[in-house]
Structures are given as C-alpha cells and as structure tokens.
Write a protein that holds these residues in place. Structure first.
Motif, PDB file in Angstrom:
ATOM      1  N   LYS A  94      12.062  -1.012 -11.129  1.00 25.90           N
ATOM      2  CA  LYS A  94      11.266  -1.818 -11.773  1.00 25.90           C
ATOM      3  C   LYS A  94       9.736  -1.682 -11.452  1.00 25.90           C
ATOM      4  N   GLY A  95       8.764  -2.086 -12.154  1.00 28.02           N
ATOM      5  CA  GLY A  95       7.361  -2.236 -11.657  1.00 28.02           C
ATOM      6  C   GLY A  95       6.386  -2.324 -12.815  1.00 28.02           C
ATOM      7  N   LEU A  96       5.058  -2.121 -12.589  1.00 27.65           N
ATOM      8  CA  LEU A  96       4.110  -2.155 -13.627  1.00 27.65           C
ATOM      9  C   LEU A  96       3.354  -0.910 -13.349  1.00 27.65           C
ATOM     10  N   VAL A  97       3.437   0.012 -14.425  1.00 26.60           N
ATOM     11  CA  VAL A  97       2.933   1.221 -14.168  1.00 26.60           C
ATOM     12  C   VAL A  97       1.564   1.454 -15.194  1.00 26.60           C
ATOM     13  N   THR A  98       0.398   1.969 -14.904  1.00 29.35           N
ATOM     14  CA  THR A  98      -0.695   2.094 -15.495  1.00 29.35           C
ATOM     15  C   THR A  98      -1.103   3.583 -15.695  1.00 29.35           C
ATOM     16  N   LEU A  99      -1.265   3.825 -17.001  1.00 27.54           N
ATOM     17  CA  LEU A  99      -1.609   5.381 -17.270  1.00 27.54           C
ATOM     18  C   LEU A  99      -2.989   5.375 -17.768  1.00 27.54           C
ATOM     19  N   SER A 100      -4.011   6.095 -17.085  1.00 26.04           N
ATOM     20  CA  SER A 100      -5.516   6.226 -17.635  1.00 26.04           C
ATOM     21  C   SER A 100      -5.982   7.733 -17.577  1.00 26.04           C
ATOM     22  N   MET A 101      -7.149   7.485 -17.929  1.00 27.88           N
ATOM     23  CA  MET A 101      -7.944   9.061 -17.582  1.00 27.88           C
ATOM     24  C   MET A 101      -7.905   9.448 -16.335  1.00 27.88           C
ATOM     25  N   SER A 102      -8.141   8.569 -15.447  1.00 25.19           N
ATOM     26  CA  SER A 102      -8.132   8.669 -13.822  1.00 25.19           C
ATOM     27  C   SER A 102      -6.974   9.006 -13.288  1.00 25.19           C
ATOM     28  N   GLY A 103      -5.710   8.930 -13.853  1.00 23.24           N
ATOM     29  CA  GLY A 103      -4.645   9.128 -13.259  1.00 23.24           C
ATOM     30  C   GLY A 103      -3.481   8.032 -13.611  1.00 23.24           C
ATOM     31  N   ILE A 104      -2.578   7.773 -12.447  1.00 20.14           N
ATOM     32  CA  ILE A 104      -1.508   6.835 -12.527  1.00 20.14           C
ATOM     33  C   ILE A 104      -1.590   5.712 -11.430  1.00 20.14           C
ATOM     34  N   ASP A 105      -1.644   4.586 -11.878  1.00 22.40           N
ATOM     35  CA  ASP A 105      -1.700   3.234 -10.903  1.00 22.40           C
ATOM     36  C   ASP A 105      -0.214   2.556 -10.958  1.00 22.40           C
ATOM     37  N   ALA A 106      -0.005   2.064  -9.959  1.00 19.65           N
ATOM     38  CA  ALA A 106       1.287   1.199 -10.054  1.00 19.65           C
ATOM     39  C   ALA A 106       1.201  -0.053  -9.189  1.00 19.65           C
ATOM     40  N   GLN A 142      -2.764   4.062  -6.210  1.00 22.78           N
ATOM     41  CA  GLN A 142      -3.856   4.412  -7.024  1.00 22.78           C
ATOM     42  C   GLN A 142      -4.180   5.982  -6.820  1.00 22.78           C
ATOM     43  N   GLN A 143      -3.765   6.721  -7.902  1.00 28.53           N
ATOM     44  CA  GLN A 143      -3.932   8.168  -7.922  1.00 28.53           C
ATOM     45  C   GLN A 143      -5.327   8.467  -7.510  1.00 28.53           C
ATOM     46  N   GLY A 144      -5.405   9.741  -6.587  1.00 24.20           N
ATOM     47  CA  GLY A 144      -6.745  10.006  -6.390  1.00 24.20           C
ATOM     48  C   GLY A 144      -6.620  11.580  -5.970  1.00 24.20           C
ATOM     49  N   LEU A 145      -7.297  12.433  -5.201  1.00 23.90           N
ATOM     50  CA  LEU A 145      -7.483  13.585  -4.996  1.00 23.90           C
ATOM     51  C   LEU A 145      -7.329  13.897  -3.517  1.00 23.90           C
ATOM     52  N   PRO A 146      -6.495  14.774  -2.834  1.00 22.80           N
ATOM     53  CA  PRO A 146      -5.792  15.309  -3.777  1.00 22.80           C
ATOM     54  C   PRO A 146      -4.365  14.556  -4.315  1.00 22.80           C
ATOM     55  N   TRP A 147      -4.031  13.440  -3.745  1.00 23.46           N
ATOM     56  CA  TRP A 147      -2.835  12.700  -3.801  1.00 23.46           C
ATOM     57  C   TRP A 147      -3.186  11.174  -4.290  1.00 23.46           C
ATOM     58  N   CYS A 148      -3.899  10.521  -3.385  1.00 22.61           N
ATOM     59  CA  CYS A 148      -4.098   9.158  -3.765  1.00 22.61           C
ATOM     60  C   CYS A 148      -5.523   8.742  -3.436  1.00 22.61           C
ATOM     61  N   GLU A 149      -5.746   7.364  -3.949  1.00 21.79           N
ATOM     62  CA  GLU A 149      -6.915   6.792  -3.365  1.00 21.79           C
ATOM     63  C   GLU A 149      -6.791   5.712  -2.632  1.00 21.79           C
ATOM     64  N   GLN A 150      -5.483   4.956  -2.991  1.00 19.60           N
ATOM     65  CA  GLN A 150      -4.960   3.851  -2.196  1.00 19.60           C
ATOM     66  C   GLN A 150      -3.382   3.957  -2.398  1.00 19.60           C
ATOM     67  N   LEU A 151      -2.701   3.493  -1.286  1.00 21.59           N
ATOM     68  CA  LEU A 151      -1.353   3.744  -1.184  1.00 21.59           C
ATOM     69  C   LEU A 151      -0.984   2.538   0.057  1.00 21.59           C
ATOM     70  N   ASP A 152       0.075   1.805  -0.616  1.00 27.68           N
ATOM     71  CA  ASP A 152       0.685   0.820   0.575  1.00 27.68           C
ATOM     72  C   ASP A 152       2.122   0.684   0.118  1.00 27.68           C
ATOM     73  N   GLY A 153       2.914   0.900   0.972  1.00 26.73           N
ATOM     74  CA  GLY A 153       4.486   0.902   0.369  1.00 26.73           C
ATOM     75  C   GLY A 153       5.463   1.011   1.816  1.00 26.73           C
ATOM     76  N   LYS A 154       6.531   0.840   1.362  1.00 27.96           N
ATOM     77  CA  LYS A 154       7.581   1.205   2.344  1.00 27.96           C
ATOM     78  C   LYS A 154       8.667   2.117   1.829  1.00 27.96           C
ATOM     79  N   LEU A 155       9.312   3.058   2.578  1.00 31.83           N
ATOM     80  CA  LEU A 155      10.227   4.023   2.326  1.00 31.83           C
ATOM     81  C   LEU A 155      11.716   3.800   3.145  1.00 31.83           C
ATOM     82  N   PHE A 156      12.689   3.387   2.588  1.00 32.01           N
ATOM     83  CA  PHE A 156      13.978   3.219   3.380  1.00 32.01           C
ATOM     84  C   PHE A 156      15.012   3.945   3.029  1.00 32.01           C
ATOM     85  N   LEU A 157      15.233   4.842   4.325  1.00 38.65           N
ATOM     86  CA  LEU A 157      16.475   5.746   4.016  1.00 38.65           C
ATOM     87  C   LEU A 157      17.793   5.050   4.607  1.00 38.65           C
TER      88      LEU A 157
END
Length: 252
Positions: A94-106, A142-157
């Motif tokens: 679940k989450g809030l996803v925004t699509l725009s001309m600048s890319g994908i934000d979540a 926040q999507q950017g070049l080449p991948w992101c403009e901003q990213l803050d998160g966790k990944l659990f394996l």
C-alpha cells in the motif's frame, strides 16, 4: 449568459460527468499496456476501482485497489492511493503514488513479496537458488536521474536461504538502508543490521552499473559453508575483515 457560453458550459459539464463516471474496464482497454501484461476482473471507475488480477510474465498480483485524487489533476499529476492484496496475501502493499511529467514519487509505500515473485524465471549464476521474504518500506521516493532525486527507506530480507553448487547458506534476517546519493540508489548495511559480520554498501548507477564496497569478517552465527568461502575473497586485514569489491554491470 448568451447561447454560445451556455453551450460551452454544457459541453464542459457533460465531459466532466463522462470522465467521473468512466468505467475502469474501459480505461484499461484504452490504455497502452505492455504486451506481456494481462489484467482481469476490472470493476469500479477510474476514480475508485479494483482489479482482481494483474500478471506480468510469470509474476502475478491479486486484488489491486485504488483511489484517485481529483486535486492532483489540477496540478498536472495523477495521485493514487494504492492497496495491493491484504496483510495475509503473499504479495501485498500500500502507499501513495504520484505520476507526473517529472516521473514517479511515492510516500508511505510498503510492499511485501516472496523471493520467487521477485526473481521470476531468472537463472542465477552457479545454479543458485534463493528462498525467503522481502519487505520494502519507502518513506519518501522522488524519481530523478539516473534513478532518484530523493530516497529514504528500508529493505528487509527475512529468513534468507541461499543454495548453490558451493554449499548452503542460511543467512537469516538482513536489514538494509535505502538512500539516494548523487542520483544513484545506495543500499547499505552494517553488523548491527545483520548477523553476517557484513559492513558496506552497494551503489546502483546508470546503465545497470553497480559498485560494491564492503567488508566481512567471520562470526559465530555464520553458516559453516560461508565461513569456508571467506578465504576466497582475499587476505583479511588486521581487524579480521575480508574485502568485498566489485564494479561493473549487474551480474544477472
């Protein structure tokens, strides 16, 4: 109000109601979907709808629901409040996803899936098989070049188990921090976030390039096959760490 203005206003009102009431299944049929994507069981409208099943190749997601914010459209954005499955589904999120001309934000994005969903039919080197569960939590993306403009998160394996021609490696639970460094995605972990004696980072750059800069030392909780394999990494330093260095294309 003259007749011309009344006609224009009437047309605008009519088009607005048509858009609001547009069934989701018609919108899906009109959308330029990838050839390997199949969607079934579409109901509701484009503003509030549900899809029973979405399959992309060998991967399948069930029970996708969304709410579309009309206010975002005024700013030239499509803002979706997404829900995938439920907490007991193998694949859910679940989450809030925004699509725009600048890319994908979540924002507030959560996604859980088993390893078999992520790997699909990918053949890994050395006849490697991976089992376990993955959980992703994204506070801000926040999507950017080449991948992101901003990213803050966790990944659990969770409960990771690796098997290949060299041995069996029950790796347990691994926590990884996600960040954006100069447009590149950084994945980082340390000994407080895993039981493997691993410290370092993986940097995903443009053109599928990856840079690994890390080190690992023997610990009591490591599986025996992993302890035996450490010597292949090179000479350990004065603190007992073996180097892990790699730079090149993602080896998949």
């Amino acid at each position: 109000m003259n007749l011309t203005k009344k006609i224009i206003l009437g047309v605008l009102v009519y088009l607005t109601f048509m858009l609001v009431l547009l069934p989701a299944d018609i919108a899906v049929k009109l959308a330029p979907l990838p050839t390997n994507m199949n969607i079934s069981g579409v109901s509701g409208s484009i503003w509030s709808g549900k899809i029973e099943s979405v399959s992309i190749g060998q991967r399948q997601i069930d029970q996708v629901q969304w709410q579309l914010s009309p206010w975002g459209l005024l700013l030239g954005k499509v803002t979706l409040d997404l829900v995938i499955g439920n907490p007991t589904s193998p694949v859910n999120g679940k989450g809030l996803v925004t699509l725009s001309m600048s890319g994908i934000d979540a924002e507030g994005l959560k996604f859980d899936a088993p390893s078999r969903f992520l790997l699909g039919e990918t053949r890994l080197p050395f006849r490697t098989e991976i089992a376990g569960e993955l959980s992703v939590f994204i506070g801000t993306l926040q999507q950017g070049l080449p991948w992101c403009e901003q990213l803050d998160g966790k990944l659990f394996l969770n409960a990771v188990r690796v098997k290949n021609q060299f041995g069996h490696y029950p790796l347990g639970d691994i926590e990884l921090a996600l960040a954006c460094i100069d447009g590149n995605v950084e994945i980082r972990s340390n000994e407080e976030m895993n039981q493997l004696g691993f410290n370092g980072s993986v940097l995903l750059q443009a053109e599928k390039n990856v840079v690994i800069s890390a080190k690992i030392k023997e610990t009591a909780s490591q599986p025996d096959d992993l302890k035996k394999a450490l010597t292949f990494l090179g000479k350990k330093d004065s603190n007992g760490y073996y180097p892990i260095k790699y730079q090149g294309i993602i080896p998949l």
